[in-house]
Design an enzyme around this catalytic site. Structure first.
Site, PDB file in Angstrom:
ATOM      1  N   TYR A  32      40.266  44.119  40.094  1.00 27.29           N
ATOM      2  CA  TYR A  32      40.428  43.035  41.067  1.00 27.29           C
ATOM      3  C   TYR A  32      41.873  42.923  41.519  1.00 27.29           C
ATOM      4  O   TYR A  32      42.776  43.556  40.954  1.00 27.29           O
ATOM      5  CB  TYR A  32      39.963  41.706  40.460  1.00 27.29           C
ATOM      6  CG  TYR A  32      40.922  41.108  39.447  1.00 27.29           C
ATOM      7  CD1 TYR A  32      41.060  41.639  38.174  1.00 27.29           C
ATOM      8  CD2 TYR A  32      41.720  39.999  39.787  1.00 27.29           C
ATOM      9  CE1 TYR A  32      41.945  41.094  37.258  1.00 27.29           C
ATOM     10  CE2 TYR A  32      42.610  39.449  38.869  1.00 27.29           C
ATOM     11  CZ  TYR A  32      42.719  40.001  37.607  1.00 27.29           C
ATOM     12  OH  TYR A  32      43.600  39.461  36.708  1.00 27.29           O
ATOM     13  N   ARG A  99      21.183  49.089  32.569  1.00 22.06           N
ATOM     14  CA  ARG A  99      22.255  48.939  31.585  1.00 22.06           C
ATOM     15  C   ARG A  99      22.351  50.126  30.643  1.00 22.06           C
ATOM     16  O   ARG A  99      21.382  50.492  29.979  1.00 22.06           O
ATOM     17  CB  ARG A  99      22.059  47.654  30.771  1.00 22.06           C
ATOM     18  CG  ARG A  99      23.249  47.361  29.875  1.00 22.06           C
ATOM     19  CD  ARG A  99      23.130  46.029  29.145  1.00 22.06           C
ATOM     20  NE  ARG A  99      24.353  45.751  28.410  1.00 22.06           N
ATOM     21  CZ  ARG A  99      24.648  46.293  27.224  1.00 22.06           C
ATOM     22  NH1 ARG A  99      23.810  47.126  26.654  1.00 22.06           N
ATOM     23  NH2 ARG A  99      25.795  46.006  26.630  1.00 22.06           N
ATOM     24  N   HIS A 101      25.930  52.133  28.529  1.00 21.80           N
ATOM     25  CA  HIS A 101      27.394  52.190  28.476  1.00 21.80           C
ATOM     26  C   HIS A 101      27.950  53.316  29.337  1.00 21.80           C
ATOM     27  O   HIS A 101      28.960  53.154  30.008  1.00 21.80           O
ATOM     28  CB  HIS A 101      27.874  52.370  27.032  1.00 21.80           C
ATOM     29  CG  HIS A 101      27.808  51.112  26.221  1.00 21.80           C
ATOM     30  ND1 HIS A 101      26.656  50.402  26.044  1.00 21.80           N
ATOM     31  CD2 HIS A 101      28.777  50.438  25.555  1.00 21.80           C
ATOM     32  CE1 HIS A 101      26.904  49.336  25.293  1.00 21.80           C
ATOM     33  NE2 HIS A 101      28.197  49.332  24.981  1.00 21.80           N
ATOM     34  N   LYS A 146      44.255  46.641  36.416  1.00 20.95           N
ATOM     35  CA  LYS A 146      43.925  45.228  36.668  1.00 20.95           C
ATOM     36  C   LYS A 146      42.415  45.052  36.526  1.00 20.95           C
ATOM     37  O   LYS A 146      41.668  44.910  37.501  1.00 20.95           O
ATOM     38  CB  LYS A 146      44.452  44.775  38.037  1.00 20.95           C
ATOM     39  CG  LYS A 146      44.671  43.260  38.107  1.00 20.95           C
ATOM     40  CD  LYS A 146      45.608  42.877  39.222  1.00 20.95           C
ATOM     41  CE  LYS A 146      45.591  41.385  39.534  1.00 20.95           C
ATOM     42  NZ  LYS A 146      46.063  40.509  38.469  1.00 20.95           N
ATOM     43  N   GLU A 178      54.065  40.446  27.945  1.00 16.78           N
ATOM     44  CA  GLU A 178      53.938  39.694  29.207  1.00 16.78           C
ATOM     45  C   GLU A 178      53.183  38.406  28.958  1.00 16.78           C
ATOM     46  O   GLU A 178      52.694  38.163  27.853  1.00 16.78           O
ATOM     47  CB  GLU A 178      53.239  40.540  30.272  1.00 16.78           C
ATOM     48  CG  GLU A 178      51.812  40.913  29.924  1.00 16.78           C
ATOM     49  CD  GLU A 178      51.096  41.709  31.014  1.00 16.78           C
ATOM     50  OE1 GLU A 178      51.541  41.710  32.175  1.00 16.78           O
ATOM     51  OE2 GLU A 178      50.059  42.329  30.694  1.00 16.78           O
ATOM     52  N   LEU A 202      50.831  44.721  32.950  1.00 21.81           N
ATOM     53  CA  LEU A 202      50.498  44.933  34.357  1.00 21.81           C
ATOM     54  C   LEU A 202      51.797  45.041  35.147  1.00 21.81           C
ATOM     55  O   LEU A 202      52.721  44.239  34.938  1.00 21.81           O
ATOM     56  CB  LEU A 202      49.670  43.761  34.889  1.00 21.81           C
ATOM     57  CG  LEU A 202      49.209  43.955  36.330  1.00 21.81           C
ATOM     58  CD1 LEU A 202      48.081  44.982  36.404  1.00 21.81           C
ATOM     59  CD2 LEU A 202      48.766  42.644  36.948  1.00 21.81           C
TER      60      LEU A 202
HETATM   61  C1  LIG Z   1      48.365  40.079  32.833  1.00 21.21           C
HETATM   62  C2  LIG Z   1      49.149  39.857  34.095  1.00 21.21           C
HETATM   63  N1  LIG Z   1      50.432  40.253  34.143  1.00 21.21           N
HETATM   64  C3  LIG Z   1      51.186  40.071  35.241  1.00 21.21           C
HETATM   65  C4  LIG Z   1      50.669  39.442  36.369  1.00 21.21           C
HETATM   66  C5  LIG Z   1      51.545  39.243  37.562  1.00 21.21           C
HETATM   67  O1  LIG Z   1      51.191  40.148  38.577  1.00 21.21           O
HETATM   68  P1  LIG Z   1      51.419  39.813  40.108  1.00 21.21           P
HETATM   69  O2  LIG Z   1      52.856  39.463  40.285  1.00 21.21           O
HETATM   70  O3  LIG Z   1      51.060  41.086  40.795  1.00 21.21           O
HETATM   71  O4  LIG Z   1      50.517  38.680  40.447  1.00 21.21           O
HETATM   72  C6  LIG Z   1      49.336  39.029  36.362  1.00 21.21           C
HETATM   73  C7  LIG Z   1      48.769  38.371  37.542  1.00 21.21           C
HETATM   74  O5  LIG Z   1      47.690  37.872  37.566  1.00 21.21           O
HETATM   75  C8  LIG Z   1      48.549  39.235  35.202  1.00 21.21           C
HETATM   76  O6  LIG Z   1      47.267  38.847  35.154  1.00 21.21           O
END
Ligand SMILES: Cc1ncc(COP(=O)(O)O)c(C=O)c1O
Length: 287
Positions: A32, A99, A101, A146, A178, A202
């Site tokens: 997403y 369904r 895996h 993501k 993070e 991320l």
């Molecule tokens: C786990 C995670 N890290 C970092 C971010 C920040 O990413 P962005 O600046 O692209 O929104 C998000 C945003 O939803 C996130 O879910």
């Protein structure tokens, strides 16, 4: 009535349905993006589309639409919903299949859904800063994707909420990774330090904009692992995210960050970030 996109078609929100054997629903088998909209314009759209494509490639789901097709569809979505300030949420799953895996054999059409939501800028929090807790990072080791699988993230966020805090800052061993839905940056002696963009976090688009702004404004950046001790001793701490922008963190686990007020480097980066938004999307009135 709000209009949403389901597989390339615009439909009323109440008509949008998901099959019970959609792999996104059963396995979280999809990816997403959340894109910020200011003044009806999408901020850092190209970067979001690029990350979306990369996430799809990482899990082997076909793109279904070109970046150009997505851009046209998302712009129409904004217009149909008269969205001024808010977000677009979009997701693509591997599609509907009995369904199992293992990935379905043959040509299964991915399921694409997108919708808008009105959302003002979090002006008060941007001004005053927010509180955070620390929590162990229990997630998998492909946090660069993501993915729709967000159990680790939502469990961390819920801990923060139960403590009356805005965000949960995660760590693995001594390393700060993070936030549950944000990147974490610290400032020490005017140097901005943040975890490198590897598979443990991320690669946040807001963070990338901030690092670029640092570089063009003679603020030194270090992308390296930093420890819980460095976090505790930091002059400033802030988070970045699409919805939270550049948010000062003023307290962690009940302990003030320095004097407990947003720091000067964070303030400067907030200003630079607002200017960047204005450059792409036009004047901001509410900060
Ligand atoms: C786990 C995670 N890290 C970092 C971010 C920040 O990413 P962005 O600046 O692209 O929104 C998000 C945003 O939803 C996130 O879910």
């Amino acid at each position: 009535m709000a209009q949403v996109i389901v597989n390339g078609n615009f439909v009323d929100r109440s008509e949008a349905k998901v099959d019970i054997e959609d792999r996104g629903y059963q396995f979280g088998d999809g990816v997403y993006e959340v894109i910020r909209v200011y003044n009806g314009k999408m901020f850092t759209l190209a970067e979001h589309l690029k990350r979306f494509a990369k996430s799809l490639d990482s899990i082997g789901v076909s793109h279904a639409y070109t970046e150009q097709q997505l851009t046209v569809m998302l712009q129409e979505l904004i217009e149909r919903n008269s969205l001024k300030t808010g977000i677009i949420y979009m997701q693509m799953t591997r599609g509907v299949a009995p369904r199992n895996h293992a990935y379905p054999a043959g040509d299964v059409q991915p399921t694409f859904v997108a919708y808008t939501k009105g959302m003002e800028r979090p002006v008060e929090n941007l001004k005053n800063g927010v509180k955070a807790i620390l929590t162990e990072d229990i997630r998998w080791l492909r946090c660069d994707i993501k993915s729709l699988n967000l159990l680790g993230n939502i469990m961390a966020k819920q801990k923060a909420v139960l403590s009356g805090c805005y965000e949960a800052i995660q760590y693995r061993g001594q390393a700060v990774t993070e936030g549950s839905s944000s990147n974490i940056l610290i400032v020490n002696k005017d140097v901005v330090i943040t975890h490198p963009s590897d598979q443990r976090i991320l690669k946040g688009i807001t963070k990338e904009v901030i690092l670029q702004l640092c570089r063009t404004n003679q603020i030194t950046v270090e992308e390296r692992v930093f420890t819980l001790d460095e976090l505790a001793d930091a002059d400033e701490v802030f988070l970045t995210s699409t919805t939270g922008e550049v948010m000062p963190i003023i307290e962690i686990d009940g302990r003030k960050v320095k004097d407990g007020v947003p720091g000067s480097v964070t303030r400067k980066l907030q200003e630079l970030f607002s200017k960047e938004i204005e450059k792409q999307c036009g004047p901001l009135y509410n900060l």
